[in-house]
Design an enzyme around this catalytic site. Sequence first.
Site, PDB file in Angstrom:
ATOM      1  N   CYS A 195       0.819  -1.216   0.000  1.00 49.17           N
ATOM      2  CA  CYS A 195       0.000   0.000   0.000  1.00 49.17           C
ATOM      3  C   CYS A 195       0.851   1.264   0.000  1.00 49.17           C
ATOM      4  O   CYS A 195       0.897   1.983  -0.985  1.00 49.17           O
ATOM      5  CB  CYS A 195      -0.928  -0.003   1.214  1.00 49.17           C
ATOM      6  SG  CYS A 195      -2.194  -1.266   1.110  1.00 49.17           S
TER       7      CYS A 195
HETATM    8  N1  LIG Z   1      -3.022  -5.981   1.814  1.00 49.05           N
HETATM    9  C1  LIG Z   1      -3.422  -4.908   2.437  1.00 49.05           C
HETATM   10  O1  LIG Z   1      -3.065  -4.673   3.587  1.00 49.05           O
HETATM   11  C2  LIG Z   1      -4.376  -3.919   1.774  1.00 49.05           C
HETATM   12  C3  LIG Z   1      -5.038  -2.987   2.590  1.00 49.05           C
HETATM   13  C4  LIG Z   1      -5.930  -2.099   2.009  1.00 49.05           C
HETATM   14  C5  LIG Z   1      -6.118  -2.122   0.626  1.00 49.05           C
HETATM   15  N2  LIG Z   1      -5.430  -3.019  -0.147  1.00 49.05           N
HETATM   16  C6  LIG Z   1      -5.688  -3.009  -1.595  1.00 49.05           C
HETATM   17  O2  LIG Z   1      -6.584  -4.075  -1.895  1.00 49.05           O
HETATM   18  C7  LIG Z   1      -6.292  -4.606  -3.184  1.00 49.05           C
HETATM   19  C8  LIG Z   1      -6.035  -6.100  -3.077  1.00 49.05           C
HETATM   20  O3  LIG Z   1      -4.861  -6.299  -2.306  1.00 49.05           O
HETATM   21  P1  LIG Z   1      -4.482  -7.664  -1.612  1.00 49.05           P
HETATM   22  O4  LIG Z   1      -3.390  -7.319  -0.659  1.00 49.05           O
HETATM   23  O5  LIG Z   1      -5.698  -8.358  -1.097  1.00 49.05           O
HETATM   24  O6  LIG Z   1      -3.910  -8.487  -2.858  1.00 49.05           O
HETATM   25  P2  LIG Z   1      -3.469 -10.019  -2.864  1.00 49.05           P
HETATM   26  O7  LIG Z   1      -2.380 -10.132  -3.862  1.00 49.05           O
HETATM   27  O8  LIG Z   1      -3.258 -10.501  -1.469  1.00 49.05           O
HETATM   28  O9  LIG Z   1      -4.753 -10.787  -3.402  1.00 49.05           O
HETATM   29  C9  LIG Z   1      -5.245 -10.648  -4.682  1.00 49.05           C
HETATM   30  C10 LIG Z   1      -5.825 -11.983  -5.146  1.00 49.05           C
HETATM   31  O10 LIG Z   1      -6.382 -11.763  -6.442  1.00 49.05           O
HETATM   32  C11 LIG Z   1      -6.141 -12.917  -7.230  1.00 49.05           C
HETATM   33  N3  LIG Z   1      -6.278 -12.575  -8.640  1.00 49.05           N
HETATM   34  C12 LIG Z   1      -5.375 -11.999  -9.480  1.00 49.05           C
HETATM   35  N4  LIG Z   1      -5.919 -11.818 -10.697  1.00 49.05           N
HETATM   36  C13 LIG Z   1      -7.191 -12.257 -10.620  1.00 49.05           C
HETATM   37  C14 LIG Z   1      -8.278 -12.292 -11.542  1.00 49.05           C
HETATM   38  N5  LIG Z   1      -8.169 -11.816 -12.790  1.00 49.05           N
HETATM   39  N6  LIG Z   1      -9.441 -12.833 -11.124  1.00 49.05           N
HETATM   40  C15 LIG Z   1      -9.589 -13.303  -9.868  1.00 49.05           C
HETATM   41  N7  LIG Z   1      -8.609 -13.279  -8.957  1.00 49.05           N
HETATM   42  C16 LIG Z   1      -7.428 -12.755  -9.336  1.00 49.05           C
HETATM   43  C17 LIG Z   1      -4.756 -13.356  -6.818  1.00 49.05           C
HETATM   44  O11 LIG Z   1      -4.539 -14.708  -7.136  1.00 49.05           O
HETATM   45  C18 LIG Z   1      -4.788 -13.092  -5.292  1.00 49.05           C
HETATM   46  O12 LIG Z   1      -5.213 -14.232  -4.581  1.00 49.05           O
HETATM   47  C19 LIG Z   1      -5.122  -3.789  -3.718  1.00 49.05           C
HETATM   48  O13 LIG Z   1      -5.617  -2.714  -4.466  1.00 49.05           O
HETATM   49  C20 LIG Z   1      -4.463  -3.255  -2.457  1.00 49.05           C
HETATM   50  O14 LIG Z   1      -3.757  -2.059  -2.700  1.00 49.05           O
HETATM   51  C21 LIG Z   1      -4.593  -3.934   0.407  1.00 49.05           C
END
Ligand SMILES: NC(=O)c1ccc[n+]([C@@H]2O[C@H](COP(=O)([O-])OP(=O)(O)OC[C@H]3O[C@@H](n4cnc5c(N)ncnc54)[C@H](O)[C@@H]3O)[C@@H](O)[C@H]2O)c1
Length: 434
Positions: A275
């Site tokens: 992030c």
């Molecule tokens: N991790 C954090 O602490 C956090 C906090 C707030 C916001 N965010 C935001 O949330 C969003 C997601 O982050 P995250 O940390 O959960 O990501 P992540 O990488 O942990 O999870 C994303 C998931 O999406 C899957 N994926 C990829 N392409 C795909 C598709 N086409 N169809 C279906 N699934 C697919 C991946 O396999 C993975 O399991 C980002 O924008 C991030 O900036 C993250």
Amino acid sequence: MIEPRVETASEQATRTWDLAVVGAGYVGVPLAQVFAEAGCRVVLVDVLPDVVEALNRGESHIEDVPSEALAPLVGDGRLAATTDYEAIRDADAVLIALPTPLSKQREPDLSIVETAVEEIAKRLRPGHLVVLESTTYPGTTREVLLPILERSGLKVGTDFNLAYSPERVDPGNQTWRTQNVPKIVGGITEACTERAAALYSGAVETVHEVSSPEAAELTKLLENIFRSVNIALVNELAQLCERMGIDVWEVVEAAATKPFGFMRFDPGPGLGGHCIPIDPFYLNWKAREYGFSTEFIELAGKVNENMPYYCRSLVSQALNHGRQRSLKGSRILVLGIAYKADISDVRESPAVKLMTLLRNAGSEVAYHDAHVPELTELGLASVPLEPQSYDCVVIVTAHSGIDYDGVVERAGLVVDLRNATGRNGTRNGKVWKL
Ligand SMILES: NC(=O)c1ccc[n+]([C@@H]2O[C@H](COP(=O)([O-])OP(=O)(O)OC[C@H]3O[C@@H](n4cnc5c(N)ncnc54)[C@H](O)[C@@H]3O)[C@@H](O)[C@H]2O)c1
């Protein structure tokens, strides 16, 4: 065309939703858990078959969601996972929790979200509510998602609803979790906002409505930029303090006693996670469209990105003065490599950057981190914690459960980038602090 279901407020509040959460990661899994626990039927859609299979066995790969909490939800049919986008046809609402990384040129890369939204558009039906949760620049929901979804022939506000609601999860935080962190919601139309607010209010304690998706998108970026800028400020101060022979930790600790007007941020080896090192550049990029340069973001990025280099020079000085050794040829143990304490996530971790820099300088680098058994990026695995076997131990991430006094006792030299050893002063015997 089937008319979308029009619900009264009380119907909205009492009925249970069938949800599809696209993306079973750090954001999607806790979100699915919270809704399933609130009585919804939730299906997680992910492209990784291994992840999907494990989830369907009730096994969680996300530390914040223990398998013991997930398994009963899977067992009684409230939570399932699939690789098949067809699952969204049966859902009332589709929440998108997909990665929004930067390209190599440090520009927003929305390709994952766009691909997924194409899949959703193929299955969009009247009555669907679509909510983007991924962090992104203001305008994404309206300028990127809406045109793709309306290619289905359905109209927003009348046929389907579209909103943005940023995820604010803080992995590892036991106090503030998805359920009790207020949820910001901004829809394309008023009806979209109301419908999204109705959905979230069934599962989270507080919903805060804003007037547009853009306001909600910028709210999330403001929160992360605020952190980035304040961390940069204290990182800069740490470098000045080193020249002045003042213990920056003592100063931060003292300033934090002020009951108003000050918020504590600690210095460290740089930014990590998916992030804070990334999101500010989403706004930086979008601002350019308006001929506007976001100076604070640029400056904070510059200071924070320099920290691993600064820390390498600190290790070098400590080795020179403390052990009459150079970086080249020294054996260095990095203690803690996750991007923050008590989690296993190494994405963008400054420890990885620092280890690479130390290696490039000719050091032999090993690491100990019980949360991260392997670091494939550097071809390393966690080694036992034997401080006495190294020329220097560098504490990069201060996980709890480590006996830091014992580390200092057994090590020949310690560089403490997190004040984990709690010694006063910047150079205290064999402990060198940031
Ligand atoms: N991790 C954090 O602490 C956090 C906090 C707030 C916001 N965010 C935001 O949330 C969003 C997601 O982050 P995250 O940390 O959960 O990501 P992540 O990488 O942990 O999870 C994303 C998931 O999406 C899957 N994926 C990829 N392409 C795909 C598709 N086409 N169809 C279906 N699934 C697919 C991946 O396999 C993975 O399991 C980002 O924008 C991030 O900036 C993250």
